[in-house]
Design an enzyme around this catalytic site. Structure first.
Site, mmCIF file in Angstrom:
data_model
loop_
_atom_site.group_PDB
_atom_site.id
_atom_site.type_symbol
_atom_site.label_atom_id
_atom_site.label_comp_id
_atom_site.label_asym_id
_atom_site.label_seq_id
_atom_site.Cartn_x
_atom_site.Cartn_y
_atom_site.Cartn_z
ATOM 1 N N LYS A 154 -15.799 -3.439 -10.314
ATOM 2 C CA LYS A 154 -15.567 -2.815 -9.087
ATOM 3 C C LYS A 154 -16.590 -1.583 -9.361
ATOM 4 C CE LYS A 154 -12.535 0.040 -6.465
ATOM 5 N NZ LYS A 154 -13.083 -0.434 -5.478
HETATM 6 N N1 PMP Z 1 -11.332 -4.777 -2.389
HETATM 7 C C1 PMP Z 1 -12.039 -3.901 -2.547
HETATM 8 C C2 PMP Z 1 -13.870 -4.300 -1.972
HETATM 9 C C3 PMP Z 1 -11.798 -2.825 -3.083
HETATM 10 O O1 PMP Z 1 -12.575 -1.491 -3.137
HETATM 11 C C4 PMP Z 1 -10.238 -2.812 -2.764
HETATM 12 C C5 PMP Z 1 -10.001 -0.753 -3.408
HETATM 13 N N2 PMP Z 1 -9.997 -1.147 -4.129
HETATM 14 C C6 PMP Z 1 -9.578 -3.522 -3.084
HETATM 15 C C7 PMP Z 1 -9.719 -5.208 -2.842
HETATM 16 C C8 PMP Z 1 -7.711 -3.202 -3.430
HETATM 17 O O2 PMP Z 1 -8.063 -3.341 -4.800
HETATM 18 P P1 PMP Z 1 -6.337 -2.800 -5.044
HETATM 19 O O3 PMP Z 1 -5.028 -3.427 -4.753
HETATM 20 O O4 PMP Z 1 -6.487 -2.745 -6.654
HETATM 21 O O5 PMP Z 1 -6.503 -0.961 -4.847
#
Ligand code: PMP
Length: 303
Positions: A154
């Site tokens: 991320k």
């Molecule tokens: N894909 C992307 C590109 C994101 O930014 C997020 C949000 N964090 C998600 C998927 C979903 O991830 P999570 O369920 O861990 O928030």
């Protein structure tokens, strides 16, 4: 927001400022997380959702970007609980930790630089329309792939790719975008993972397909298996499968479980929230709001 965790301590929000030459600000060399806190008024409690999982992912993102966060998962959890208490909100919040290259120098690279970590939070309601459902398009922007900028980390800079897709969607009157990977398959939304339902099969793209390894994605897979006795198939999804799907939904910390009712001006199923989507959405909200004791391990009470 009253206080922020910044440069090793708690400081007033107004004092948490980074310098203009900060490496991460210039080159996108930071990694971050988004963690929700759900306020349960009946219980007078703030539940932080899957906090340790988020910090474990942050540490993995740090490793990819050669950032030394200087803190363990436990230490980051303790700092976060302390920060939530100090701010004292009685409404849903969003917690944003960032680990970043903090040196103020000109020049590319990942080594020989200082690293730092900060955490702030803000009140945060629903990010997408989770009751009526949303209208989405397939983006003309391609999802970055693992050997360009790794999608499973991320990384702050990755969100240029997501922002281009989201902006294009908004400018064209859509709520959100679906991004295709470089090989033309469905990857994910600009900030959420995607699931489709076809002939009672629930399908989502596999983890090695240029997606963020979503924590909500895995929570929803668990709920579907445990509570609805259905397995999720992880396989590549063609673009046109979106047009013939019975149901589509997004999952994410921000998006929660968001029904998609229209894609590229085509109705999804009947054009209203699908049955499986509605069911899993209800299960999800009961779990994250502290209404289902079976999932209390997902939650850390902050107060
Ligand atoms: N894909 C992307 C590109 C994101 O930014 C997020 C949000 N964090 C998600 C998927 C979903 O991830 P999570 O369920 O861990 O928030």
């Amino acid at each position: 927001m009253k206080e922020v965790y910044f440069k090793g301590g708690f400081v007033p929000f107004k004092e948490a400022k980074i310098g203009v030459m900060t490496h991460a600000f210039n080159y996108g060399t930071g990694v971050f997380e988004g963690i929700r806190g759900y306020w349960n008024a009946k219980k007078g409690q703030m539940y932080i959702l899957k906090m340790a999982e988020h910090y474990e992912r942050l540490i993995k993102s740090c490793n990819i970007l050669k950032i030394n966060p200087g803190k363990t998962v436990d230490e980051m959890c303790r700092i976060t609980i302390d920060l939530v208490k100090r701010n004292g909100y009685k409404e849903d919040i969003y917690i944003r930790p960032i680990a970043y290259k903090s040196s103020e120098v000109i020049g590319l690279g990942l080594t020989g630089l200082k690293d730092d970590i900060l955490v702030y939070l803000a009140p945060f309601g629903d990010y997408l329309d989770i009751s009526k459902g949303i209208r989405v398009c397939v983006s003309t922007w391609t999802r970055i792939s693992d050997n360009m900028i790794p999608a499973r980390a991320k990384i702050t800079g990755v969100y240029v790719n997501s922002s281009l897709a989201k902006a294009e969607a908004k400018e064209n009157g859509y709520d959100e975008a679906v991004m295709l990977s470089a090989d033309g398959h469905v990857a994910e939304g600009s900030g959420e993972n995607i699931f489709i339902v076809r002939k009672n099969e629930i399908i989502t793209p596999p983890l090695h397909h240029d997606i963020l390894e979503g924590i909500t994605r895995s929570s929803v897979i668990d709920l579907l298996r445990e509570e609805m006795k259905v397995g999720v198939i992880e396989r590549l999804i063609d673009r046109t499968e979106l047009y013939i799907a019975d149901e589509i939904f997004f999952t994410g910390t921000g998006a929660q479980v968001s029904p998609v009712i229209e894609i590229d001006k085509r109705k999804v199923g009947t054009g209203s929230v699908g049955k499986i989507t509605a069911k899993v959405q209800k299960l999800y909200f009961d779990a994250v709001k502290g209404e289902n004791p079976k999932y209390s391990a997902w939650l850390t009470p902050a107060y």
